[in-house]
Structures are given as structure tokens and as C-alpha cells.
Design a protein around this motif. Structure first.
Motif, PDB file in Angstrom:
ATOM      1  N   GLU A  30       0.825  -1.207   0.000  1.00 29.64           N
ATOM      2  CA  GLU A  30       0.000   0.000   0.000  1.00 29.64           C
ATOM      3  C   GLU A  30       0.861   1.260   0.000  1.00 29.64           C
ATOM      4  OE1 GLU A  30      -3.966  -1.577   2.361  1.00 29.64           O
ATOM      5  OE2 GLU A  30      -2.191  -1.058   3.511  1.00 29.64           O
ATOM      6  N   ASP A  65      -7.209   4.350   2.649  1.00 25.46           N
ATOM      7  CA  ASP A  65      -5.763   4.120   2.672  1.00 25.46           C
ATOM      8  C   ASP A  65      -4.970   5.393   2.410  1.00 25.46           C
ATOM      9  OD1 ASP A  65      -6.052   1.418   3.228  1.00 25.46           O
ATOM     10  OD2 ASP A  65      -6.018   0.836   1.110  1.00 25.46           O
ATOM     11  N   ASP A  79      -8.413   3.424  -1.840  1.00 22.88           N
ATOM     12  CA  ASP A  79      -8.302   2.181  -1.084  1.00 22.88           C
ATOM     13  C   ASP A  79      -7.655   1.169  -2.007  1.00 22.88           C
ATOM     14  OD1 ASP A  79      -8.968   2.382   1.573  1.00 22.88           O
ATOM     15  OD2 ASP A  79     -11.009   1.622   1.348  1.00 22.88           O
ATOM     16  N   ASP A  81      -7.234  -2.472  -2.409  1.00 24.75           N
ATOM     17  CA  ASP A  81      -7.927  -3.653  -1.908  1.00 24.75           C
ATOM     18  C   ASP A  81      -7.268  -4.943  -2.379  1.00 24.75           C
ATOM     19  OD1 ASP A  81      -9.760  -1.817  -0.891  1.00 24.75           O
ATOM     20  OD2 ASP A  81     -11.201  -2.116  -2.512  1.00 24.75           O
ATOM     21  N   TRP A  85      -7.637  -9.996   1.747  1.00 22.47           N
ATOM     22  CA  TRP A  85      -8.576  -9.434   2.715  1.00 22.47           C
ATOM     23  C   TRP A  85      -9.915  -9.087   2.072  1.00 22.47           C
ATOM     24  CZ3 TRP A  85      -9.478  -9.181   7.673  1.00 22.47           C
ATOM     25  CH2 TRP A  85     -10.335  -8.214   8.165  1.00 22.47           C
ATOM     26  N   HIS A  86      -9.875  -8.581   0.859  1.00 22.48           N
ATOM     27  CA  HIS A  86     -11.093  -8.102   0.190  1.00 22.48           C
ATOM     28  C   HIS A  86     -11.677  -9.219  -0.679  1.00 22.48           C
ATOM     29  CE1 HIS A  86     -10.831  -3.931   1.525  1.00 22.48           C
ATOM     30  NE2 HIS A  86      -9.540  -4.196   1.568  1.00 22.48           N
ATOM     31  N   ARG A  90     -16.586  -9.488   1.519  1.00 22.45           N
ATOM     32  CA  ARG A  90     -16.385  -8.090   1.908  1.00 22.45           C
ATOM     33  C   ARG A  90     -16.897  -7.096   0.865  1.00 22.45           C
ATOM     34  NH1 ARG A  90     -13.861  -6.159   6.141  1.00 22.45           N
ATOM     35  NH2 ARG A  90     -13.133  -4.430   4.898  1.00 22.45           N
ATOM     36  N   ASP A  94     -17.227  -2.985   1.255  1.00 19.60           N
ATOM     37  CA  ASP A  94     -16.445  -2.071   0.414  1.00 19.60           C
ATOM     38  C   ASP A  94     -17.360  -1.103  -0.335  1.00 19.60           C
ATOM     39  OD1 ASP A  94     -14.150  -3.357   1.280  1.00 19.60           O
ATOM     40  OD2 ASP A  94     -13.868  -4.507  -0.562  1.00 19.60           O
ATOM     41  N   ARG A 112     -10.993   2.665  -5.789  1.00 18.49           N
ATOM     42  CA  ARG A 112     -10.764   1.393  -5.107  1.00 18.49           C
ATOM     43  C   ARG A 112      -9.993   0.508  -6.078  1.00 18.49           C
ATOM     44  NH1 ARG A 112     -13.817   1.113  -0.274  1.00 18.49           N
ATOM     45  NH2 ARG A 112     -12.637  -0.795   0.033  1.00 18.49           N
ATOM     46  N   ARG A 114      -8.604  -2.761  -7.034  1.00 19.27           N
ATOM     47  CA  ARG A 114      -8.894  -4.156  -6.675  1.00 19.27           C
ATOM     48  C   ARG A 114      -7.740  -5.022  -7.169  1.00 19.27           C
ATOM     49  NH1 ARG A 114     -12.837  -4.265  -3.074  1.00 19.27           N
ATOM     50  NH2 ARG A 114     -13.516  -6.313  -3.779  1.00 19.27           N
ATOM     51  N   ALA A 117      -8.564  -9.104  -6.352  1.00 16.38           N
ATOM     52  CA  ALA A 117      -9.776  -9.117  -5.541  1.00 16.38           C
ATOM     53  C   ALA A 117     -10.973  -9.143  -6.486  1.00 16.38           C
ATOM     54  CB  ALA A 117      -9.844  -7.870  -4.650  1.00 16.38           C
TER      55      ALA A 117
END
Length: 162
Positions: A30, A65, A79, A81, A85-86, A90, A94, A112, A114, A117
Motif C-alpha cells: 500500500e 488508505d 483504497d 484492496d 482481505w477483500h 467483503r 467495500d 478502489r 482491486r 480481488a
């Protein structure tokens, strides 16, 4: 650009030698993405302090983030993602977080990213995009991310993009 590359080298060296830089609670991925994004947005002379400020500011604003004020009328919220985790479970969370941001801040643009994800079920708009990439390497996925983000940015910001 050179500024982003030098920032990544600095962060990488500190982590490699156990001198963890003072960073908000973020994965190294990140933080790397944050540095590459600032560079892609034309912040050629940003430093560690500014990067950390944008990460901290995101956390202070509804746990995003990264938060990057671009103009008095436009703020970018990011974010990053990751698929670990995502997950599919989720997606609703989100989406709710994104909609909540757009309702709370009329100047917000939500991004976002991804990374491995599942895609969101909601539609992209003039205030939110959801680039889907399949590599955690920011240098490789920034082109796809910026392709989607650039169209939403104010003209003065778009004009300084490389």
C-alpha cells in the motif's frame, strides 16, 4: 518518474535493513502504491513526510488508505484492496464504505484499486472508479489505474499528467 523511484528505493532499503520507517498501519504494498500514485499524479518533488501525511490523512477520513487533496474542489480517496482481505464476503462492506464517502464529501473522488480481488457490483460513476489489476506491483499496474482515474480529475491536474 524519478521521485517515485527514489522514494521506493528509500522505503525498500529501510525495510530490508530492519529500519522500518515511521508509517501509518499499511502494508508495504500500500505504501509503495501510494508513492507511485503521487508520482503519476505529478507530485514530482514529494518526500517521505508528504507521503506519510496522505496515508495518515486517509486513515483520519473514514479509514481510507490514502487521501490526496488535488484542488480546493477535489480530493482523491484511495483504497488499495488486496484479494487476501477483500474477498467476495467483503464486497458489500467495500461498496457501503464507498457510497458513504461520496455522501459525506461532495468533493470526493473514490478510487478502489482491486488487486487480485473480486470486482465490486456497483457501477463506476463520474466520482468513483474501481480498477481491477492482477499484480501487486504498483509500477506495473499504475498505467491501468491512471487510465481510469485521469478521466475523473479536474483539468488543471490532468494537464500536468505525463
Amino acid at each position: 518518474g524519478k521521485a517515485g523511484d527514489s522514494q521506493l528505493a528509500t522505503f525498500g532499503q529501510r525495510l530490508q535493513y530492519g529500519q522500518r520507517p515511521k508509517l501509518p498501519r499499511r502494508s508495504f504494498e500500500e505504501v509503495r502504491f501510494g508513492a507511485v500514485l503521487l508520482d503519476a499524479l505529478g507530485f514530482d518533488d514529494f518526500n517521505h513526510t508528504f507521503l506519510v501525511h496522505t496515508l495518515d490523512d486517509g486513515a483520519r477520513h473514514w479509514l481510507w488508505d490514502q487521501r490526496i487533496p488535488l484542488t480546493p474542489d477535489c480530493t482523491l480517496y484511495i483504497d488499495y484492496d488486496g484479494g487476501r482481505w477483500h474477498t467476495v464476503e467483503r464486497i458489500a462492506n467495500d461498496e457501503a464504505k464507498t457510497l458513504s464517502l461520496l455522501e459525506r464529501d461532495a468533493k470526493a473522488i473514490a478510487v478502489r484499486v482491486r488487486v487480485n480481488a473480486p470486482p465490486l457490483n456497483m457501477s463506476e460513476t463520474s466520482r468513483c472508479v474501481f480498477p481491477v489489476v492482477n499484480t501487486p506491483d504498483p509500477q506495473r499496474n499504475i498505467v491501468e489505474v491512471m487510465r481510469k482515474v485521469a478521466a475523473l480529475l479536474p483539468k488543471p491536474i490532468r494537464s500536468r499528467l505525463q
